[in-house]
Design a protein around this motif. Structure first.
Motif, PDB file in Angstrom:
ATOM      1  N   MET A   1      49.194  64.030  42.119  1.00  0.00           N
ATOM      2  CA  MET A   1      48.690  63.958  43.483  1.00  0.00           C
ATOM      3  C   MET A   1      47.379  64.737  43.616  1.00  0.00           C
ATOM      4  O   MET A   1      46.416  64.224  44.158  1.00  0.00           O
ATOM      5  N   LEU A   2      47.345  65.944  43.106  1.00  0.00           N
ATOM      6  CA  LEU A   2      46.131  66.748  43.217  1.00  0.00           C
ATOM      7  C   LEU A   2      44.990  66.130  42.423  1.00  0.00           C
ATOM      8  O   LEU A   2      43.842  66.185  42.839  1.00  0.00           O
ATOM      9  N   TYR A   3      45.327  65.501  41.291  1.00  0.00           N
ATOM     10  CA  TYR A   3      44.310  64.903  40.455  1.00  0.00           C
ATOM     11  C   TYR A   3      43.554  63.808  41.215  1.00  0.00           C
ATOM     12  O   TYR A   3      42.336  63.729  41.162  1.00  0.00           O
ATOM     13  N   TYR A   4      44.264  62.968  41.949  1.00  0.00           N
ATOM     14  CA  TYR A   4      43.617  61.896  42.701  1.00  0.00           C
ATOM     15  C   TYR A   4      42.754  62.468  43.823  1.00  0.00           C
ATOM     16  O   TYR A   4      41.676  61.950  44.103  1.00  0.00           O
ATOM     17  N   PHE A   5      43.225  63.528  44.439  1.00  0.00           N
ATOM     18  CA  PHE A   5      42.440  64.166  45.497  1.00  0.00           C
ATOM     19  C   PHE A   5      41.138  64.724  44.935  1.00  0.00           C
ATOM     20  O   PHE A   5      40.070  64.580  45.530  1.00  0.00           O
ATOM     21  N   GLU A   6      41.217  65.338  43.748  1.00  0.00           N
ATOM     22  CA  GLU A   6      40.007  65.875  43.123  1.00  0.00           C
ATOM     23  C   GLU A   6      39.031  64.763  42.775  1.00  0.00           C
ATOM     24  O   GLU A   6      37.814  64.915  42.950  1.00  0.00           O
ATOM     25  N   LEU A   7      39.537  63.641  42.306  1.00  0.00           N
ATOM     26  CA  LEU A   7      38.656  62.515  41.999  1.00  0.00           C
ATOM     27  C   LEU A   7      37.997  61.983  43.267  1.00  0.00           C
ATOM     28  O   LEU A   7      36.805  61.644  43.261  1.00  0.00           O
ATOM     29  N   GLN A   8      38.741  61.911  44.346  1.00  0.00           N
ATOM     30  CA  GLN A   8      38.170  61.440  45.606  1.00  0.00           C
ATOM     31  C   GLN A   8      37.090  62.397  46.100  1.00  0.00           C
ATOM     32  O   GLN A   8      36.033  61.966  46.569  1.00  0.00           O
ATOM     33  N   MET A   9      37.332  63.682  45.990  1.00  0.00           N
ATOM     34  CA  MET A   9      36.332  64.655  46.434  1.00  0.00           C
ATOM     35  C   MET A   9      35.078  64.579  45.567  1.00  0.00           C
ATOM     36  O   MET A   9      33.957  64.667  46.073  1.00  0.00           O
ATOM     37  N   ALA A  10      35.240  64.405  44.269  1.00  0.00           N
ATOM     38  CA  ALA A  10      34.086  64.255  43.384  1.00  0.00           C
ATOM     39  C   ALA A  10      33.307  62.997  43.756  1.00  0.00           C
ATOM     40  O   ALA A  10      32.068  63.002  43.767  1.00  0.00           O
ATOM     41  N   GLY A  11      34.019  61.929  44.069  1.00  0.00           N
ATOM     42  CA  GLY A  11      33.352  60.699  44.482  1.00  0.00           C
ATOM     43  C   GLY A  11      32.579  60.877  45.772  1.00  0.00           C
ATOM     44  O   GLY A  11      31.451  60.377  45.906  1.00  0.00           O
ATOM     45  N   VAL A  12      33.158  61.574  46.724  1.00  0.00           N
ATOM     46  CA  VAL A  12      32.465  61.821  47.997  1.00  0.00           C
ATOM     47  C   VAL A  12      31.210  62.657  47.762  1.00  0.00           C
ATOM     48  O   VAL A  12      30.146  62.363  48.318  1.00  0.00           O
ATOM     49  N   ILE A  13      31.317  63.681  46.930  1.00  0.00           N
ATOM     50  CA  ILE A  13      30.158  64.538  46.645  1.00  0.00           C
ATOM     51  C   ILE A  13      29.065  63.747  45.938  1.00  0.00           C
ATOM     52  O   ILE A  13      27.879  63.840  46.285  1.00  0.00           O
ATOM     53  N   LEU A  14      29.440  62.940  44.945  1.00  0.00           N
ATOM     54  CA  LEU A  14      28.448  62.141  44.235  1.00  0.00           C
ATOM     55  C   LEU A  14      27.804  61.105  45.147  1.00  0.00           C
ATOM     56  O   LEU A  14      26.588  60.893  45.100  1.00  0.00           O
ATOM     57  N   LEU A  15      28.602  60.456  45.975  1.00  0.00           N
ATOM     58  CA  LEU A  15      28.058  59.455  46.896  1.00  0.00           C
ATOM     59  C   LEU A  15      27.072  60.099  47.867  1.00  0.00           C
ATOM     60  O   LEU A  15      25.992  59.558  48.114  1.00  0.00           O
ATOM     61  N   THR A  16      27.441  61.255  48.390  1.00  0.00           N
ATOM     62  CA  THR A  16      26.552  61.960  49.316  1.00  0.00           C
ATOM     63  C   THR A  16      25.246  62.349  48.631  1.00  0.00           C
ATOM     64  O   THR A  16      24.163  62.175  49.196  1.00  0.00           O
ATOM     65  N   ALA A  17      25.337  62.853  47.405  1.00  0.00           N
ATOM     66  CA  ALA A  17      24.134  63.235  46.668  1.00  0.00           C
ATOM     67  C   ALA A  17      23.244  62.023  46.396  1.00  0.00           C
ATOM     68  O   ALA A  17      22.015  62.105  46.502  1.00  0.00           O
TER      69      ALA A  17
END
Length: 47
Positions: A1-17
């Motif tokens: 569960m935490l792993y998927y959340f971390e991937l989503q957060m990384a995706g949000v950060i990369l998309l924003t950048a």
């Protein structure tokens, strides 16, 4: 569960950048285009 959340957060950060980088490049290109148009107008008026 935490792993998927971390991937989503990384995706949000990369998309924003990527969005911020794209906007900054677009503004830079727009500024350079306006400067070249201004110099062309100045050159045509001086002739």
């Amino acid at each position: 569960m935490l792993y998927y959340f971390e991937l989503q957060m990384a995706g949000v950060i990369l998309l924003t950048a990527m969005v911020i980088g794209g906007i900054s490049l677009w503004l830079k290109r727009r500024k350079e285009k306006q400067e070249t148009e201004n110099t062309e107008v100045d050159e045509s008026q001086s002739i």
